[in-house]
Design a protein around this motif. Structure first.
Motif, short mmCIF file in Angstrom:
data_model
loop_
_atom_site.label_atom_id
_atom_site.label_comp_id
_atom_site.label_asym_id
_atom_site.label_seq_id
_atom_site.Cartn_x
_atom_site.Cartn_y
_atom_site.Cartn_z
N LYS A 72 0.93 -1.31 -0.27
CA LYS A 72 0.36 -0.38 -0.40
C LYS A 72 0.63 1.29 0.27
N ASP A 73 1.98 0.89 0.10
CA ASP A 73 2.85 2.38 0.72
C ASP A 73 3.58 2.81 -0.41
N LEU A 74 4.20 1.11 -1.04
CA LEU A 74 4.56 1.60 -2.61
C LEU A 74 3.33 1.87 -3.50
N GLN A 75 2.48 2.03 -3.30
CA GLN A 75 1.63 1.93 -3.93
C GLN A 75 1.81 3.44 -4.14
N ARG A 76 1.09 4.16 -2.75
CA ARG A 76 0.49 5.36 -2.33
C ARG A 76 1.95 5.74 -3.33
N ILE A 77 3.04 5.09 -3.19
CA ILE A 77 4.41 6.54 -3.33
C ILE A 77 4.18 6.35 -4.91
N LEU A 78 4.40 5.68 -5.63
CA LEU A 78 4.04 5.56 -6.94
C LEU A 78 3.00 6.40 -7.40
N ILE A 79 2.16 6.31 -7.33
CA ILE A 79 0.84 7.23 -7.08
C ILE A 79 1.60 9.29 -7.19
N ILE A 80 2.02 9.47 -6.33
CA ILE A 80 2.87 10.90 -5.53
C ILE A 80 4.37 10.92 -6.39
N GLY A 81 5.23 9.82 -6.74
CA GLY A 81 5.78 9.72 -7.86
C GLY A 81 5.09 10.19 -9.23
N PHE A 82 4.14 9.56 -9.43
CA PHE A 82 3.87 9.42 -11.33
C PHE A 82 2.99 11.31 -11.61
N PHE A 83 2.87 11.55 -10.39
CA PHE A 83 2.09 12.81 -10.71
C PHE A 83 3.31 14.22 -10.40
#
Length: 450
Positions: free
Chosen positions: A146-157
């Motif tokens: 879940k943390d990785l998913q959040r990091i990837l989404i924030i990193g994407f934007f």
């Protein structure tokens, strides 16, 4: 939308696609690795549970102690052992039938719902078959994903925003030379066509664009100068016969009683009127030869046959001329002699050249030769006349220019410029070679395919 915005938007879109693909790969492999590791831990516990509870062994007690001491207990870990030939016993939740069918087929079965994992396997003990299932939670791994998913989404934007900013700066930097060119071109007007763009060192597209603009400006400046010279020369050439006609009319009016002087004046008026008509006709032909030719008839013409027609027409104007056509260099393939041209214009162009050769050769022999190769058809007109002074050759195709040694010959300086315009209309060229007192050779080059 200007080019800078288009480049920036394209840069941001491409970056978003690349980053999303990379994030997808990272998520997929991280997810797969985390689940695979936890499933293997469950499968190890399935084997240990089966060994301890299904098989009688003197070491089972020791195995149980070692398991409790050294193998950590997973969150919500539960063990289930059931007979394989009976209906599946209910575990902490109902598992799909496919889970049990896979176990009975001899495979290790896996199942997950949210962060709760199940692993099961078939074991044979004595005459009975057993299904051993171990379940547990993996809150740590699930939370890490879940943390990785959040990091990837924030990193994407953040990456998309950063790529947009970088793309904007990059496009402005790359388009700066183009903006400078546009600014410089806007400063160039009809009254300052001598200005040129700065061409940077190198062979990149911007340098080529600036050089192309400079070449175009050179042609425009030449065209403007030619137009101004043409208007000036035309005005002069038209004014001369009109002045003479006006003077002769005044003289005739003053000599009403002298019939001989009146006849001489009227004769002079007639000659100058004919001269004026010839100049106007030549000017009209010169102007018409500047058309693009799209509205004029084009056809396939055998150039060797056209030369005979030219010879006959020139002989009518210069009956004492001696014209010889040399066909010794004709190609074996007769099709190479046929090109697509405007017959009337091309006949006029070559006739002017042959007529000039006859006029300035003092009735000496004029030779016309024709030859062709795969790409070009050439017609050479050679005379043994007065020739052209070297200082005059560079001006010979200027409207109304006449060589310094042609004062004894009647002419208006329009024939060769007219021929040059027509030949250029046919995407051809004219080459001239002359020596004063020896003769002149003019070669017309036309593309063989028209």
């Amino acid at each position: 939308m200007n080019i800078a915005k288009k480049i920036t938007l394209l840069f941001a879109i491409l970056s978003a696609i690349i980053i999303s693909l990379l994030s997808g790969f990272v998520w997929y492999f991280s997810n797969d690795f985390a689940f695979e590791d936890f499933y293997k831990r469950l499968e190890a516990r399935v084997n240990i549970a089966a060994q301890i509870k299904l098989y009688e062994d003197a070491n089972n007690t020791a195995y149980a102690k070692m398991r409790n001491r050294y193998l950590e207990r997973l969150p919500s870990e539960q063990e289930y052992i059931m007979l394989a030939n009976e209906a599946p016993a209910k575990v902490d939740r109902e598992l799909p039938i496919s889970f049990y069918n896979r176990i009975k087929a001899g495979y290790v079965a896996r199942y997950r719902t949210e962060n709760h994992f199940y692993a099961g396997k078939f074991f044979k003990s004595g005459d009975n078959g057993y299904i051993v299932v171990v379940s547990a939670n993996d809150p740590v791994g699930f939370r890490e994903l879940k943390d990785l998913q959040r990091i990837l989404i924030i990193g994407f934007f953040l990456s998309v925003i950063l790529s947009f900013i970088v793309g904007w700066k990059f496009s402005n930097y790359m388009l700066m030379p183009l903006r400078n060119i546009i600014k410089s071109v806007k400063k160039i007007k009809a009254e300052n066509l001598h200005l040129r763009l700065d061409v940077k060192k190198g062979n990149d597209e911007m340098s080529q664009l600036a050089q192309t603009f400079n070449n175009m400006l050179n042609r425009l400046e030449t065209a403007f100068e030619t137009q101004n010279n043409f208007i000036s020369n035309a005005s002069h050439e038209l004014r001369t016969p009109l002045t003479i006609i006006s003077g002769e009319v005044e003289l005739a009016l003053k000599t009403v009683d002298d019939q001989q002087k009146q006849e001489k004046a009227l004769s002079k008026i007639k000659d100058e009127a004919e001269r004026l008509e010839h100049i106007l006709t030549s000017l009209l032909g010169l102007a018409q030869s500047g058309f693009n030719g799209k509205n004029q008839p084009w056809e396939e013409v055998r150039m060797d046959e056209l030369l005979w027609e030219i010879k006959e027409s020139v002989n009518q104007v210069h009956p004492n001329s001696k014209i010889e056509i040399d066909f010794s260099k004709l190609p074996d393939d007769e099709e190479l002699l046929s090109i697509r041209v405007n017959k009337n214009l091309i006949k006029l162009a070559i006739s002017n050249i042959v007529s000039n050769a006859c006029k300035y050769s003092n009735e000496n022999l004029v030779s016309i030769s024709i030859e062709s190769n795969a790409n070009m058809l050439s017609i050479a007109v050679t005379d043994r006349g007065i020739g052209i002074p070297q200082t005059d050759i560079q001006h010979i195709f200027e409207p109304f220019f006449r060589a310094s040694n042609t004062n004894d010959f009647k002419g208006y300086g329009v024939g060769l410029p007219l021929s040059l315009n027509i030949i250029r209309l046919h995407r051809g060229s004219i080459a001239i070679k002359s020596q004063e007192g020896v003769g002149t050779e003019i070669k017309v080059l036309l593309p063989a395919k028209g």
